[in-house]
Design an enzyme around this catalytic site. Structure first.
Site, mmCIF file in Angstrom:
data_model
loop_
_atom_site.group_PDB
_atom_site.id
_atom_site.type_symbol
_atom_site.label_atom_id
_atom_site.label_comp_id
_atom_site.label_asym_id
_atom_site.label_seq_id
_atom_site.Cartn_x
_atom_site.Cartn_y
_atom_site.Cartn_z
ATOM 1 N N HIS A 237 5.809 -3.544 -0.817
ATOM 2 C CA HIS A 237 6.051 -2.099 -0.864
ATOM 3 C C HIS A 237 7.311 -1.735 -0.082
ATOM 4 O O HIS A 237 8.156 -0.977 -0.562
ATOM 5 C CB HIS A 237 4.855 -1.337 -0.298
ATOM 6 C CG HIS A 237 3.788 -1.058 -1.302
ATOM 7 N ND1 HIS A 237 3.380 -1.996 -2.220
ATOM 8 C CD2 HIS A 237 3.048 0.055 -1.542
ATOM 9 C CE1 HIS A 237 2.433 -1.466 -2.979
ATOM 10 N NE2 HIS A 237 2.215 -0.220 -2.595
ATOM 11 N N HIS B 32 -0.021 -2.852 6.028
ATOM 12 C CA HIS B 32 0.703 -4.032 6.517
ATOM 13 C C HIS B 32 0.863 -4.028 8.041
ATOM 14 O O HIS B 32 0.849 -2.987 8.697
ATOM 15 C CB HIS B 32 2.071 -4.162 5.848
ATOM 16 C CG HIS B 32 1.988 -4.603 4.415
ATOM 17 N ND1 HIS B 32 1.776 -5.918 4.058
ATOM 18 C CD2 HIS B 32 2.074 -3.896 3.258
ATOM 19 C CE1 HIS B 32 1.754 -6.009 2.737
ATOM 20 N NE2 HIS B 32 1.914 -4.797 2.227
#
Length: 339
Positions: free
Chosen positions: A214, A301
């Site tokens: 991402h 993340h």
């Protein structure tokens, strides 16, 4: 008397021209007013304005990471290391944007490169700088192809598994708990080479370092648009560039000059038209990328996964937008935005 004064004046002028004052002391000629030149930017590094644009990305990531640590709602929500996200069900979800099924994630980020491409095409089709020069349009398309190629290699396919999947396995990752039927009863579970294949087989992609796809996508795509749109608008007069923002390039003979010397025979950079629909749409896409990058920084993340996603994106940016400035042959093929 007049003749004596005239002779003395000529002597003074001659000594000044030779670098001395009338009294014999060294004379330093003064630089003409307005001729002082600013220090030329390095062809190996981004310009100050480009550096400021690049700084947006680590600032967003740092701010988001700090917010995730300081926010009581985020800290109270369990984090799934394998899924790279906070809990997805119940009241423990810290925010709507912490859900993987939030609308912007599904419609925008999951189809991110399609949006980036549409925005680029909309800008190229609407701005006069590309209508005035087929060469400029072809070079812009070649830069899009190179950036797209880097996105494919990192996230989709790299002569087999993508770079992200190869890096994950290289750092000890593997597919766990996959259904044996997928392997026809013969292969080991660790032989599922990609995250997509592992998920499709019912397994869990775990154990290695997972570069944030991402972050990579949002940084690479948005900065690609910033470069392509920003320099065109600055050179066409729709924006205001600060002093000293001229990009420096290395010429074929090794001389370092301002990039403008290569634009002289190319008809300029457009007619100075104001922001059109294509430009506004493209800048909107950039804004959405920045917003979703911030959401990724807060809710998805680990910090190291986000950092590596950023660095891998910057690697592609440098290769396409900085490297040609000091390699004339490459610059001749793909050009520079706004030139």
């Amino acid at each position: 008397m007049a003749e004596s004064y005239s002779l003395r004046s000529r002597q003074v002028d001659q000594m000044a021209g030779d670098g001395h004052e009338a009294n014999g002391s060294p004379f330093r000629p003064t630089r003409a007013r307005g001729s002082a030149s600013t220090r030329r930017n390095s062809p190996y590094l981004p310009t100050p304005l480009e550096s400021l644009a690049l700084l947006i990305y680590p600032v967003l990531l740092v701010f988001g990471s700090l917010f995730s640590v300081l926010s009581p709602e985020t800290r109270a929500s369990p984090y799934d290391v394998t899924g790279h996200s906070h809990v997805q069900t119940g009241n423990a979800v810290p925010s709507y944007f912490a859900r993987k099924d939030n609308l912007l994630n599904i419609i925008f980020v999951k189809r991110g490169w399609a949006w980036i491409t549409v925005a680029f095409v909309a800008f190229a089709a609407s701005h006069s700088t590309f209508r005035s020069s087929g060469t400029r349009l072809a070079r812009a398309a070649s830069r899009w192809a190179l950036i797209t190629g880097w996105w494919i290699l990192v996230t989709q396919w790299c002569f087999g598994p993508a770079i992200i999947d190869r890096g994950f396995r290289f750092t000890g990752g593997k597919c766990e708990d996959a259904h044996e039927a997928v392997f026809e009863g013969t292969a080991d579970k660790s032989d599922v080479f990609t995250a997509a294949a592992c998920k499709a087989s019912g397994g869990r992609w775990s154990g290695g370092h997972d570069i944030s796809g991402h972050v990579f996508l949002l940084v690479l795509g948005s900065y690609f648009l910033v470069q392509e749109v920003g320099w065109v608008l600055l050179r066409s007069g729709a924006g205001v560039a600060g002093r000293g923002e001229e990009r420096a390039v290395v010429m074929g003979d090794g001389a370092v000059k301002g990039a403008g010397v290569e634009a002289e025979g190319d008809g300029g950079a457009g007619d100075g038209s104001a922001l059109g629909v294509g430009s506004k749409f493209t800048l909107t896409i950039v804004g959405l990328c920045w917003w979703m990058l911030l959401m990724t920084a807060i809710y998805f993340h680990t910090w190291f996964e986000k950092l590596t996603g950023l660095l891998v994106a910057f690697l592609g940016v440098y290769a396409v937008y900085i490297l040609p400035r000091w390699i004339p042959a490459l610059r001749g093929l793909i050009g520079m935005p706004g030139m």
